[in-house]
Design a protein around this motif. Structure first.
Motif, PDB file in Angstrom:
ATOM      1  N   MET A   1       8.960 -11.423   1.850  1.00  0.00           N
ATOM      2  CA  MET A   1       8.144 -11.455   3.067  1.00  0.00           C
ATOM      3  C   MET A   1       6.868 -12.251   2.795  1.00  0.00           C
ATOM      4  O   MET A   1       6.211 -12.043   1.777  1.00  0.00           O
ATOM      5  CB  MET A   1       7.781 -10.027   3.492  1.00  0.00           C
ATOM      6  CG  MET A   1       6.885  -9.973   4.727  1.00  0.00           C
ATOM      7  SD  MET A   1       6.389  -8.276   5.141  1.00  0.00           S
ATOM      8  CE  MET A   1       7.977  -7.596   5.634  1.00  0.00           C
ATOM      9  N   PRO A   2       6.515 -13.185   3.696  1.00  0.00           N
ATOM     10  CA  PRO A   2       5.273 -13.942   3.509  1.00  0.00           C
ATOM     11  C   PRO A   2       4.059 -13.014   3.541  1.00  0.00           C
ATOM     12  O   PRO A   2       4.090 -11.956   4.145  1.00  0.00           O
ATOM     13  CB  PRO A   2       5.262 -14.891   4.713  1.00  0.00           C
ATOM     14  CG  PRO A   2       6.666 -14.926   5.204  1.00  0.00           C
ATOM     15  CD  PRO A   2       7.240 -13.592   4.892  1.00  0.00           C
ATOM     16  N   TYR A   3       2.990 -13.436   2.874  1.00  0.00           N
ATOM     17  CA  TYR A   3       1.762 -12.664   2.934  1.00  0.00           C
ATOM     18  C   TYR A   3       0.598 -13.612   3.187  1.00  0.00           C
ATOM     19  O   TYR A   3       0.722 -14.836   3.089  1.00  0.00           O
ATOM     20  CB  TYR A   3       1.554 -11.846   1.663  1.00  0.00           C
ATOM     21  CG  TYR A   3       1.372 -12.656   0.397  1.00  0.00           C
ATOM     22  CD1 TYR A   3       0.113 -13.128   0.014  1.00  0.00           C
ATOM     23  CD2 TYR A   3       2.448 -12.931  -0.438  1.00  0.00           C
ATOM     24  CE1 TYR A   3      -0.061 -13.860  -1.133  1.00  0.00           C
ATOM     25  CE2 TYR A   3       2.288 -13.658  -1.599  1.00  0.00           C
ATOM     26  CZ  TYR A   3       1.021 -14.122  -1.949  1.00  0.00           C
ATOM     27  OH  TYR A   3       0.853 -14.850  -3.098  1.00  0.00           O
ATOM     28  N   VAL A   4      -0.534 -13.040   3.533  1.00  0.00           N
ATOM     29  CA  VAL A   4      -1.727 -13.818   3.850  1.00  0.00           C
ATOM     30  C   VAL A   4      -2.680 -13.764   2.664  1.00  0.00           C
ATOM     31  O   VAL A   4      -2.901 -12.703   2.083  1.00  0.00           O
ATOM     32  CB  VAL A   4      -2.436 -13.261   5.104  1.00  0.00           C
ATOM     33  CG1 VAL A   4      -3.713 -14.053   5.389  1.00  0.00           C
ATOM     34  CG2 VAL A   4      -1.506 -13.307   6.304  1.00  0.00           C
ATOM     35  N   GLU A   5      -3.220 -14.904   2.308  1.00  0.00           N
ATOM     36  CA  GLU A   5      -4.252 -14.980   1.284  1.00  0.00           C
ATOM     37  C   GLU A   5      -5.557 -15.368   1.965  1.00  0.00           C
ATOM     38  O   GLU A   5      -5.630 -16.400   2.629  1.00  0.00           O
ATOM     39  CB  GLU A   5      -3.887 -16.011   0.222  1.00  0.00           C
ATOM     40  CG  GLU A   5      -4.906 -16.112  -0.900  1.00  0.00           C
ATOM     41  CD  GLU A   5      -4.505 -17.125  -1.939  1.00  0.00           C
ATOM     42  OE1 GLU A   5      -3.982 -16.725  -2.998  1.00  0.00           O
ATOM     43  OE2 GLU A   5      -4.709 -18.335  -1.683  1.00  0.00           O
ATOM     44  N   ARG A   6      -6.581 -14.533   1.808  1.00  0.00           N
ATOM     45  CA  ARG A   6      -7.890 -14.790   2.415  1.00  0.00           C
ATOM     46  C   ARG A   6      -8.882 -15.099   1.297  1.00  0.00           C
ATOM     47  O   ARG A   6      -9.095 -14.284   0.400  1.00  0.00           O
ATOM     48  CB  ARG A   6      -8.359 -13.592   3.227  1.00  0.00           C
ATOM     49  CG  ARG A   6      -9.753 -13.768   3.842  1.00  0.00           C
ATOM     50  CD  ARG A   6     -10.063 -12.683   4.861  1.00  0.00           C
ATOM     51  NE  ARG A   6     -10.057 -11.352   4.270  1.00  0.00           N
ATOM     52  CZ  ARG A   6     -10.176 -10.228   4.985  1.00  0.00           C
ATOM     53  NH1 ARG A   6     -10.278 -10.283   6.302  1.00  0.00           N
ATOM     54  NH2 ARG A   6     -10.169  -9.051   4.380  1.00  0.00           N
ATOM     55  N   VAL A   7      -9.493 -16.276   1.363  1.00  0.00           N
ATOM     56  CA  VAL A   7     -10.441 -16.722   0.342  1.00  0.00           C
ATOM     57  C   VAL A   7     -11.814 -16.865   0.984  1.00  0.00           C
ATOM     58  O   VAL A   7     -11.987 -17.611   1.944  1.00  0.00           O
ATOM     59  CB  VAL A   7     -10.008 -18.066  -0.282  1.00  0.00           C
ATOM     60  CG1 VAL A   7     -11.007 -18.502  -1.349  1.00  0.00           C
ATOM     61  CG2 VAL A   7      -8.600 -17.957  -0.858  1.00  0.00           C
ATOM     62  N   THR A   8     -12.795 -16.135   0.443  1.00  0.00           N
ATOM     63  CA  THR A   8     -14.145 -16.167   0.994  1.00  0.00           C
ATOM     64  C   THR A   8     -15.122 -16.570  -0.102  1.00  0.00           C
ATOM     65  O   THR A   8     -15.232 -15.894  -1.132  1.00  0.00           O
ATOM     66  CB  THR A   8     -14.554 -14.790   1.547  1.00  0.00           C
ATOM     67  OG1 THR A   8     -13.564 -14.328   2.464  1.00  0.00           O
ATOM     68  CG2 THR A   8     -15.891 -14.883   2.268  1.00  0.00           C
ATOM     69  N   ARG A  18      -5.148 -10.558  -0.810  1.00  0.00           N
ATOM     70  CA  ARG A  18      -3.790 -10.818  -0.350  1.00  0.00           C
ATOM     71  C   ARG A  18      -3.261  -9.572   0.345  1.00  0.00           C
ATOM     72  O   ARG A  18      -3.402  -8.470  -0.184  1.00  0.00           O
ATOM     73  CB  ARG A  18      -2.887 -11.204  -1.521  1.00  0.00           C
ATOM     74  CG  ARG A  18      -3.326 -12.478  -2.239  1.00  0.00           C
ATOM     75  CD  ARG A  18      -2.329 -12.904  -3.300  1.00  0.00           C
ATOM     76  NE  ARG A  18      -2.757 -14.144  -3.947  1.00  0.00           N
ATOM     77  CZ  ARG A  18      -3.366 -14.209  -5.118  1.00  0.00           C
ATOM     78  NH1 ARG A  18      -3.628 -13.090  -5.769  1.00  0.00           N
ATOM     79  NH2 ARG A  18      -3.712 -15.363  -5.640  1.00  0.00           N
ATOM     80  N   TYR A  19      -2.669  -9.782   1.500  1.00  0.00           N
ATOM     81  CA  TYR A  19      -2.145  -8.638   2.239  1.00  0.00           C
ATOM     82  C   TYR A  19      -0.989  -9.088   3.121  1.00  0.00           C
ATOM     83  O   TYR A  19      -0.876 -10.260   3.500  1.00  0.00           O
ATOM     84  CB  TYR A  19      -3.239  -7.989   3.092  1.00  0.00           C
ATOM     85  CG  TYR A  19      -3.940  -8.932   4.051  1.00  0.00           C
ATOM     86  CD1 TYR A  19      -3.477  -9.103   5.350  1.00  0.00           C
ATOM     87  CD2 TYR A  19      -5.065  -9.644   3.653  1.00  0.00           C
ATOM     88  CE1 TYR A  19      -4.118  -9.965   6.230  1.00  0.00           C
ATOM     89  CE2 TYR A  19      -5.710 -10.512   4.513  1.00  0.00           C
ATOM     90  CZ  TYR A  19      -5.240 -10.665   5.809  1.00  0.00           C
ATOM     91  OH  TYR A  19      -5.863 -11.533   6.675  1.00  0.00           O
ATOM     92  N   PHE A  20      -0.113  -8.140   3.434  1.00  0.00           N
ATOM     93  CA  PHE A  20       1.022  -8.411   4.303  1.00  0.00           C
ATOM     94  C   PHE A  20       0.636  -8.152   5.744  1.00  0.00           C
ATOM     95  O   PHE A  20      -0.213  -7.312   6.045  1.00  0.00           O
ATOM     96  CB  PHE A  20       2.216  -7.526   3.920  1.00  0.00           C
ATOM     97  CG  PHE A  20       2.800  -7.851   2.584  1.00  0.00           C
ATOM     98  CD1 PHE A  20       3.626  -8.957   2.430  1.00  0.00           C
ATOM     99  CD2 PHE A  20       2.513  -7.069   1.483  1.00  0.00           C
ATOM    100  CE1 PHE A  20       4.166  -9.266   1.193  1.00  0.00           C
ATOM    101  CE2 PHE A  20       3.045  -7.369   0.242  1.00  0.00           C
ATOM    102  CZ  PHE A  20       3.874  -8.469   0.099  1.00  0.00           C
ATOM    103  N   THR A  21       1.279  -8.877   6.647  1.00  0.00           N
ATOM    104  CA  THR A  21       1.047  -8.684   8.071  1.00  0.00           C
ATOM    105  C   THR A  21       2.331  -8.958   8.833  1.00  0.00           C
ATOM    106  O   THR A  21       3.074  -9.890   8.501  1.00  0.00           O
ATOM    107  CB  THR A  21      -0.079  -9.597   8.601  1.00  0.00           C
ATOM    108  OG1 THR A  21      -0.132  -9.503  10.025  1.00  0.00           O
ATOM    109  CG2 THR A  21       0.142 -11.044   8.209  1.00  0.00           C
ATOM    110  N   SER A  22       2.587  -8.179   9.868  1.00  0.00           N
ATOM    111  CA  SER A  22       3.809  -8.351  10.653  1.00  0.00           C
ATOM    112  C   SER A  22       3.781  -9.620  11.497  1.00  0.00           C
ATOM    113  O   SER A  22       4.801 -10.045  12.022  1.00  0.00           O
ATOM    114  CB  SER A  22       4.014  -7.130  11.558  1.00  0.00           C
ATOM    115  OG  SER A  22       2.909  -6.975  12.435  1.00  0.00           O
ATOM    116  N   ARG A  23       2.610 -10.241  11.625  1.00  0.00           N
ATOM    117  CA  ARG A  23       2.518 -11.481  12.413  1.00  0.00           C
ATOM    118  C   ARG A  23       3.356 -12.594  11.792  1.00  0.00           C
ATOM    119  O   ARG A  23       3.796 -13.511  12.474  1.00  0.00           O
ATOM    120  CB  ARG A  23       1.063 -11.941  12.501  1.00  0.00           C
ATOM    121  CG  ARG A  23       0.181 -11.071  13.355  1.00  0.00           C
ATOM    122  CD  ARG A  23      -1.243 -11.588  13.355  1.00  0.00           C
ATOM    123  NE  ARG A  23      -1.291 -12.958  13.856  1.00  0.00           N
ATOM    124  CZ  ARG A  23      -2.383 -13.726  13.803  1.00  0.00           C
ATOM    125  NH1 ARG A  23      -3.483 -13.255  13.239  1.00  0.00           N
ATOM    126  NH2 ARG A  23      -2.375 -14.945  14.287  1.00  0.00           N
TER     127      ARG A  23
END
Length: 215
Positions: A1-8, A18-23
């Motif tokens: 399953m793809p996941y989102v990586e957020r870099v700040t 990094r977190y999973f999202t149903s979107r």
């Protein structure tokens, strides 16, 4: 399953989450039933998110030599403690005087403010401010709080990572929201409008891309 990586990027720090999202779920995978979190679970999530936002805000705007301030009140036996409304009036005067003094010094005043009433009733204002002569800060509090100038100054270190300070400030806000008088402030903290607010970058990582990366 793809996941989102957020870099700040905030000052000297880079936060990668990094977190999973149903979107971005894979085709053919059905959405699971929504489970409503309990009140306690939601409170923990809210506190964690608030702490992250404050941490990033401090890291992006302050650094070595800037200050964590504690403005104290004097408690005398037989005299009533300052009410939350009086505390809000006091800090308004302090911030107004600081703006004047920073402007005179050719500086732009930047602040983050949290109010605190301790378990034993002691009143404090916590602030993070940019560096200036500490005598100036004492004068500003002297005008705001009836001739008293009890100001504690804690210079920030050179790490650029002030996660512990953000956690320290946030812990009071959750307690106050549960009090009989409600929150001391409309928000968990107040801050000046001139602060830098980093915008995170988002990347969608697919399974195939994940396995191509180094461990």
């Amino acid at each position: 399953m793809p996941y989102v990586e957020r870099v700040t990027k905030a000052g000297n720090t880079i936060e990668i989450e990094r977190y999973f999202t149903s979107r971005y779920k894979k085709k053919g995978i059905s959405r699971g039933d929504k489970v409503k979190p309990t009140k306690e679970e939601q409170e923990k999530v809210n506190t964690r998110q608030a702490e992250r936002k404050l941490r990033i805000l401090i890291n992006a705007n302050y650094g070595y030599g800037d200050y964590h301030l504690v403005l104290d009140y004097i408690r005398r036996k037989g005299e009533p403690d300052r009410t939350p409304e009086q505390m809000r009036q006091d800090i308004d005067v302090f911030l107004r005087e600081c703006r004047k003094e920073y402007r005179k010094a050719g500086l732009e005043f930047k602040y983050i403010h949290v109010m605190e009433i301790g378990k034993k009733g002691a009143r404090h204002h916590h602030l993070v401010v940019n560096k200036i002569d500490t005598e100036i800060l004492q004068r500003c509090w002297y005008k705001a709080y009836e001739g008293h100038n009890r100001v504690k100054v804690f210079p920030l270190d050179d790490s650029g990572n002030y996660a512990e300070l953000a956690s320290y400030l946030i812990k009071y806000t959750g307690t106050h929201k549960k009090g009989t008088d409600g929150a001391l402030q409309g928000k968990r903290w107040n801050c000046s409008k001139n602060l830098v607010r980093p915008e995170p970058e988002y990347h969608i990582i697919s399974d195939r891309e994940y396995f191509k990366k180094e461990p």
